[in-house]
Enzyme design. Sequence first.
Site, PDB file in Angstrom:
ATOM      1  N   HIS A  39      -3.916   3.088  -3.558  1.00  0.00           N
ATOM      2  CA  HIS A  39      -4.123   2.577  -2.198  1.00  0.00           C
ATOM      3  C   HIS A  39      -3.411   1.256  -1.950  1.00  0.00           C
ATOM      4  CE1 HIS A  39      -6.129   1.310   1.483  1.00  0.00           C
ATOM      5  NE2 HIS A  39      -6.340   0.154   0.888  1.00  0.00           N
TER       6      HIS A  39
ATOM      7  N   HIS B   4       0.836  -1.203   0.000  1.00  0.00           N
ATOM      8  CA  HIS B   4       0.000   0.000   0.000  1.00  0.00           C
ATOM      9  C   HIS B   4       0.871   1.253   0.000  1.00  0.00           C
ATOM     10  CE1 HIS B   4      -2.396  -3.310   1.629  1.00  0.00           C
ATOM     11  NE2 HIS B   4      -3.473  -2.667   1.221  1.00  0.00           N
TER      12      HIS B   4
ATOM     13  N   HIS C 295     -28.684 -14.917  24.243  1.00  0.00           N
ATOM     14  CA  HIS C 295     -27.669 -14.738  25.280  1.00  0.00           C
ATOM     15  C   HIS C 295     -26.937 -16.027  25.646  1.00  0.00           C
ATOM     16  CE1 HIS C 295     -29.527 -10.868  25.524  1.00  0.00           C
ATOM     17  NE2 HIS C 295     -28.867 -10.500  26.597  1.00  0.00           N
TER      18      HIS C 295
ATOM     19  N   GLU D 271     -17.970  -3.817  23.872  1.00  0.00           N
ATOM     20  CA  GLU D 271     -17.145  -5.010  23.993  1.00  0.00           C
ATOM     21  C   GLU D 271     -15.922  -4.959  23.085  1.00  0.00           C
ATOM     22  OE1 GLU D 271     -20.380  -5.037  23.225  1.00  0.00           O
ATOM     23  OE2 GLU D 271     -21.361  -5.786  25.038  1.00  0.00           O
TER      24      GLU D 271
END
Lengths: 737, 737
Positions: A336, A99, A547, A484
């Site tokens: 890129h 890149h 859950h 999280e």
Amino acid sequence: MATSTSSLSLSQSFLSRSSPNPISTHQQSNRLARFGSKPGSISLSSGVVAGRKGLGSRGATVRAAAEKTDDAAAALVDKSVNTIRFLSVDAVEKATSGHPGLPMGCAPVGHVLYDEVMRYNPKNPYWFNRDRFVLSAGHGCMLQYALLHLAGYDSVKEEDLKSFRQWGSKTPGHPENFETPGVEVTTGPLGQGIANAVGLAMVEKHLAARFNKPDNEIVDHYTYAILGDGCQMEGIANEACSLAGHWGLGKLIAFYDDNHISIDGNTEIAFTETVEMRFEGLGWHVIWIKNGNTGYNDIRAAIKEAKAVKDKPTLIKITTTIGYGSPNKANSYSAHGSALGAKEVDATRKNLGWPYEPFHVPEDVKKHWSRHVPDGAALEAEWNAKFAEYEKKYKQEAAELKSLINGEFPVGWEKALPTYTPESPADATRNLSQQCLNALAKVLPGLLGGSADLASSNMTLLKMFGNFQKETPEERNVRFGVREHGMGAICNGIALHSPGLIPYCATFFVFTDYMRGAMRLSALSEARVIYVMTHDSIGLGEDGPTHQPIEHLSSFRAMPNILMLRPADGNETAGAYKVAVMNRKRPSVLALSRQKLPNLPGTSIAGVEKGGYVISDNSVGNKPDVILIGTGSELEIAAKAGDELKKGGKTVRVVSLVSWELFDEQSDEYKDSVLPASVSARVSIEAGSTFGWEKMVGSKGKAIGIDHFGASAPADKIYKELGLTVEAVVEAAKALC
Amino acid sequence: MATSTSSLSLSQSFLSRSSPNPISTHQQSNRLARFGSKPGSISLSSGVVAGRKGLGSRGATVRAAAEKTDDAAAALVDKSVNTIRFLSVDAVEKATSGHPGLPMGCAPVGHVLYDEVMRYNPKNPYWFNRDRFVLSAGHGCMLQYALLHLAGYDSVKEEDLKSFRQWGSKTPGHPENFETPGVEVTTGPLGQGIANAVGLAMVEKHLAARFNKPDNEIVDHYTYAILGDGCQMEGIANEACSLAGHWGLGKLIAFYDDNHISIDGNTEIAFTETVEMRFEGLGWHVIWIKNGNTGYNDIRAAIKEAKAVKDKPTLIKITTTIGYGSPNKANSYSAHGSALGAKEVDATRKNLGWPYEPFHVPEDVKKHWSRHVPDGAALEAEWNAKFAEYEKKYKQEAAELKSLINGEFPVGWEKALPTYTPESPADATRNLSQQCLNALAKVLPGLLGGSADLASSNMTLLKMFGNFQKETPEERNVRFGVREHGMGAICNGIALHSPGLIPYCATFFVFTDYMRGAMRLSALSEARVIYVMTHDSIGLGEDGPTHQPIEHLSSFRAMPNILMLRPADGNETAGAYKVAVMNRKRPSVLALSRQKLPNLPGTSIAGVEKGGYVISDNSVGNKPDVILIGTGSELEIAAKAGDELKKGGKTVRVVSLVSWELFDEQSDEYKDSVLPASVSARVSIEAGSTFGWEKMVGSKGKAIGIDHFGASAPADKIYKELGLTVEAVVEAAKALC
């Protein structure tokens, strides 16, 4: 910072000149702009020709009104920046992959950071008080390799640049901390790096608050990051940056490389939000450098401004041209992620006036950068002297800080872990986990962490400490909010800051699905993070299948370099913590129950260390009629089934398989002593997917588990309905022996 | 909307009264406030007593200045709202688990939405043109169950409320679309619901643009959502909301339940960002209702304002009191996730003046809500008439729309899939995937999707279509940006909007780690999403271990109700698409190669449908000397090794195991015809974790794979260095036979 080397003074002269009194129209038009217009409507400064029609940076310096010596210095900066660009271009070209675009656009900010601003010691990449740099846009790693090379790091020699992306090289396709000293964290998966940087900056704030004294600020460094549009789009970045704002991490300075290009083309197709407004909403100080291609003074001034804002992290949006200098590929996605190609490399050399061979570092540039080796050594020596002073005056604190720096724990720390007997009251392993955490926090100064808004469910609070917050950063309970993924990546940053730090983080086990990207990077980057994952099965009951983890144990057993531990009771929970702390180069996942479990006869810390072991056996000669295997909350069921079978006259061995990885690492002899090849009558029980259990029970054995989603109901009811019962184990065993 | 029922007119009178001319001081103080102060500094309107000291909603109505009939109507609204509150309280109490806090706080907005604003037909929850409602804060599901019950849905009868969270009930602990008609999507894992809502709103915009005519707007519904602080903290929500702003989803109206409480306590401990500013940055229209507890007119007016803003989605921040009405638990985390307890339930009944037995719906409330059954039927009938008109005039469009609504495909659609012979040129399966997608898009009007900024790497562009964008919503190429998790959840929303929609989405296989939360919900909620996951192994080469999946195949094989497919060549890729489209109630993950692969003799679409099949065999009697098993890019290696071994005189069977789940579902007889129990000499090869392969190769066989992280180097080099070679397979086979 006090040093006396002339070359550093040169750098400082740049910093001190930074734009309080703009001295040219050019500088005026380039000066820092606060946000106000949307991406897409950015006006590039006149006189700066970027991209396709570019003349390169040579025409865009501050030459006109500057002194002659500044003139020469500015030219040298240009040359240094172009060196960075061409080392990147050449390495990608030689590898025919990589890149080049970001290094070409971010070379100026890279130069200013590594040559003028950051404090580090190239010959000791692990010097504790170094400034940290994170390339969150990890694909642009040639930028960092070029900078490490110029700065004199031994990890990136010329031959390393030439073996970019090749087998066994120190210069892999994305930055890897475990391969390349000088690289702080492993990046590439977008958004992780900026979240790691939040962790690095957060722990600096924490340690500074814990250890600094009015007369001796022994912990004192900045954390810098470069992130791109891709990082900005990732949710993890928003999570971590929201926390950084909440915590007021004033020494976190992040450059947002605003180049308007991502892999699919112009960011207009998917990314038109006003990033600056979002970051102001997140509580950051925001600065916009409109000309990141050549606006060196703007970069310097922005850093100065950022440092002056001490109660907020700073986002410096820096508008650059991807592939800057490439006449036909700049400002386009084609710069890129692929080599420019020989023809375009030639054209870029012409465009930027670069007459040198590939990988050449001009002598004056080399000489200019050479000061960083002695200067870095001096910085570290100075800090060492400061530490010696500190140690004299603050003996206890110094010892503690030292253990955080070198990762050595007090002898016998593991004795702090609680032990249990079958007479100890039944308890959920999440509660037992809290006992362990609280016991360990007393003896391990580097243990800190918390939960993603489930502290009272995960049972992760350290009772002797308060909350790590903006105004109380010395505390060790971290409140991550419902974030999280950001939590995991922040913990990676904490773990990789210093060897003695042991971050733990918690949520329901099923929500590892939200943070798996960060967990995999814990494993890959050898970050000792302890994942405290409670509510580890259908045993959580009424919350239902959204859950209830099913496949999660299997999915982590399959992941390299991470320990999946599922303790069954108090002793095994203590054992799991012992293992987690001792495994300095791998993370651990602890699956813990919501429901109460008895303390079983035969469990032990030592057993856990072997991953699998016999907890009871009434056979002789390593030849029981049947082997029952359980983990975690189902070990109790296996043990009860064993008792039933023994009553019926069978010889039965009950095995706890608390960690498959650890068991795999034992000798063949040991493994055969637990699971002898000659005994094919084996029944396993685990409240999770049976995927992978054939390895343990063999093709003739029986794995009892759950290969579908769970259900919403009280836990006992679900266990019964899904057939996770003593009766089922007994029946299966009888069918086999 | 034109209806003539008096009760609907009543509702409309409420809407039309909404606050252009505030008529009381109370209303004035309650009127919509634009944001300006930070969370935490919100001033509750005087006269409204919330929480601990609360008198409840009875004292806080608009009674003072209203007409007598309005007076009665307002009292009825209060009563209806309290009915919702107590149904929730009572159900949680009976279950002794659940989340009463949100339903108590959000009952007013729930009432306004379901009783006054939304258009739906309780007796046909699947009526195509219904407004969609998503409870992103899924733990508050009793709110939705209470509303569905009052509205007359057959899925939630009184006995269902009484069996909340019990085995086999229609009222699980979090909303599940597959259990409870009327629930659109499965929520609970935070942030997913709002992202689903973005998908629902996005596809409405798409279908409206494709099918609506100036004289007949046959597609026309709103999407409403309620999300809480937890959802707001999750990165996935920011990702999806950034896209919603970018796309200008004017018919998406999301209520942000700003109650300042999350599980760990006050949101001040982890969440102090200015949400309103962030959402303005994301391109949303933002409204703040300061008194969400009793400010009915504010809620009505906010919805009206939101509907008037047609080019932006609207976030209505609504400040409520969690556990509103509970004298001792309101405004505290203790109202969040546990039953209030008998004593507090009594106190709440007293506080809100609720004399009724548990689960009682007062007759006047019942009567008031009873109109929704006839009204809903009328709405659908009206729409059906509209559709009949549409069908007459726009036959072709009507047929297409119908197929999207009923999920029936044109006969012989699968014939559009390309087939290949060994003479077809070698190609990467990612390219072959693009051929399939483009072929299918011609025959499947519901196929739409895209990539997380890797369209040109994942090869997902549909060549005959443009980009779905704000101004071109009729197009089918979706540009998700680098937002994997949001992408997955948006696709769940699309899939669950109508049975004929087939969303696909793409990224590198390793980045399923970023979106696993959404993928698991595809599986659980039976959403047919096609996950186009390219760069599926170390075969991607130089990008290195951060980008190379290892454990991912195993991790999805372990996940329930999702098909993991790893095609080896053109025919298998076509087969994988056939399977993915035909499995209407489960998602599929296609692991596709970056590198070129030959078209192998023996592969077939029909073979893929069986999951595992023989591609070559020179044995007789189902008893080869050895069975070689491969998947995806390694099937070629297995085939070549087979040729080698045959040259050496062995009888060899080569098996493609493209989908373990499908193979598992075949008859024992078929399975034995592919992998006979009598042949234990088995060698598998797959460029991924060997975890789970014991099931296929047995304890005597050999699984060749990678049980550590990959490396950065050209693909061929990595294959060789890691031992994934023809020679390794031959050697292993020779050792076994």
